[in-house]
Scaffold this motif. Structure first.
Motif, short mmCIF file in Angstrom:
data_model
loop_
_atom_site.label_atom_id
_atom_site.label_comp_id
_atom_site.label_asym_id
_atom_site.label_seq_id
_atom_site.Cartn_x
_atom_site.Cartn_y
_atom_site.Cartn_z
N SER A 101 0.79 -1.24 0.00
CA SER A 101 0.00 0.00 0.00
C SER A 101 0.82 1.29 0.00
O SER A 101 0.27 2.35 0.22
CB SER A 101 -0.94 0.00 1.21
N MET A 102 2.10 1.21 -0.25
CA MET A 102 2.93 2.41 -0.23
C MET A 102 2.75 3.22 -1.51
O MET A 102 2.71 2.65 -2.60
CB MET A 102 4.41 2.04 -0.11
N PRO A 103 2.69 4.54 -1.39
CA PRO A 103 2.59 5.35 -2.61
C PRO A 103 3.84 5.29 -3.48
O PRO A 103 3.80 5.60 -4.66
CB PRO A 103 2.34 6.78 -2.09
N TYR A 151 2.00 6.13 -10.73
CA TYR A 151 1.56 5.30 -9.60
C TYR A 151 1.37 6.17 -8.36
O TYR A 151 0.40 6.01 -7.62
CB TYR A 151 2.57 4.19 -9.34
N LEU A 152 2.31 7.08 -8.12
CA LEU A 152 2.21 8.01 -7.00
C LEU A 152 0.93 8.84 -7.11
O LEU A 152 0.20 9.00 -6.13
CB LEU A 152 3.44 8.92 -6.95
N ALA A 153 0.65 9.35 -8.30
CA ALA A 153 -0.56 10.16 -8.51
C ALA A 153 -1.82 9.33 -8.23
O ALA A 153 -2.73 9.78 -7.53
CB ALA A 153 -0.58 10.71 -9.93
N LEU A 154 -1.87 8.11 -8.76
CA LEU A 154 -3.06 7.27 -8.56
C LEU A 154 -3.23 6.85 -7.11
O LEU A 154 -4.35 6.84 -6.59
CB LEU A 154 -2.96 6.02 -9.44
N ALA A 163 2.11 15.27 -8.60
CA ALA A 163 2.94 14.06 -8.50
C ALA A 163 4.31 14.29 -9.12
O ALA A 163 5.33 13.84 -8.59
CB ALA A 163 2.24 12.88 -9.16
N VAL A 164 4.36 15.02 -10.23
CA VAL A 164 5.65 15.37 -10.85
C VAL A 164 6.46 16.25 -9.90
O VAL A 164 7.66 16.05 -9.70
CB VAL A 164 5.45 16.05 -12.22
N ALA A 165 5.78 17.23 -9.28
CA ALA A 165 6.47 18.14 -8.36
C ALA A 165 6.98 17.41 -7.12
O ALA A 165 8.04 17.73 -6.59
CB ALA A 165 5.54 19.28 -7.96
N ALA A 166 6.22 16.40 -6.64
CA ALA A 166 6.61 15.69 -5.42
C ALA A 166 7.46 14.46 -5.70
O ALA A 166 8.28 14.08 -4.86
CB ALA A 166 5.35 15.26 -4.65
N GLY A 167 7.30 13.84 -6.87
CA GLY A 167 7.93 12.55 -7.11
C GLY A 167 8.95 12.51 -8.23
O GLY A 167 9.49 11.45 -8.53
N LEU A 168 9.24 13.67 -8.85
CA LEU A 168 10.23 13.70 -9.92
C LEU A 168 11.21 14.86 -9.73
O LEU A 168 12.42 14.64 -9.61
CB LEU A 168 9.54 13.81 -11.28
#
Length: 197
Positions: A101-103, A151-154, A163-168
């Motif tokens: 269940s991890m983002p 996947y992070l966004a979903l 999600a791009v700002a937080a995960g890329l």
């Protein structure tokens, strides 16, 4: 003397240079297990990123290095083992986490695919020069993000831009440093092995 021609042999990856004529399956199994363990250890080198559920870790570098050093098949098996055992409960994902269940689980799936692709590129010489290694690492990182960010966004309900700002975006400088390290490490290893042979 049987390894004399190995460093320049087309289609070889670094793991192919290990002497294992009689015990190939045992050596391959040890490489796969070692690759999974190395990824799990590297994942514990984690620095939280403010505003992001995804920390900066050493696991992406380990996954790409494992793929290039072991080749596509063993790299895939290493990262598949890492993913499956982590999802089953072994706390060796980033920050000693585990489960489904991890983002950030999409990044693990991305690493599995990236290790396979960079392993295939390494068999074609993608790790033998600085420029080729740079291209191999950039492509591997792009694959990780192509799966991890959506996947992070979903999984969090974030819009894709968030999600791009937080995960890329926060990870690009670190990825450039990891690529630079690989650009020095892999071609140098091939050169040293070629001189020894």
């Amino acid at each position: 003397m049987s390894t004399a021609a190995a460093p320049v042999r087309p289609g070889a990856v670094l793991a192919d240079l290990l002497p294992a004529a009689r015990h190939r399956y045992a050596v391959d199994a040890a490489l796969v297990l070692g690759g999974a363990a190395l990824t799990g250890i590297a994942a514990q080198i984690a620095v939280p990123v403010p505003g992001s559920p995804v920390p900066v870790t050493g696991q992406t570098f380990a996954a790409l290095l494992i793929g290039t050093a072991l080749g596509a098949r063993r790299g895939f098996l290493s990262l598949a083992l890492y993913a499956l055992v982590g999802m089953a409960g072994m706390p060796w994902f980033a920050e000693a986490s585990s489960g489904w269940s991890m983002p950030s689980l999409g990044y693990v799936f991305g690493m599995l695919l990236a290790a396979t692709v960079v392993g295939a590129l390494a068999r074609r010489g993608g790790d033998r020069s600085v420029l080729r290694t740079a291209g191999t690492m950039v492509l591997g990182s792009a694959i990780i993000y192509a799966i991890g960010v959506p996947y992070l966004a979903l999984s969090t309900g974030m819009p894709m831009s968030a999600a791009v700002a937080a995960g890329l975006t926060p990870f690009l400088i670190g990825d450039a440093l990891k690529a630079a390290l690989a650009m020095g490490l892999l071609p140098t290893t091939w050169k040293l092995l070629g001189r020894r042979g």
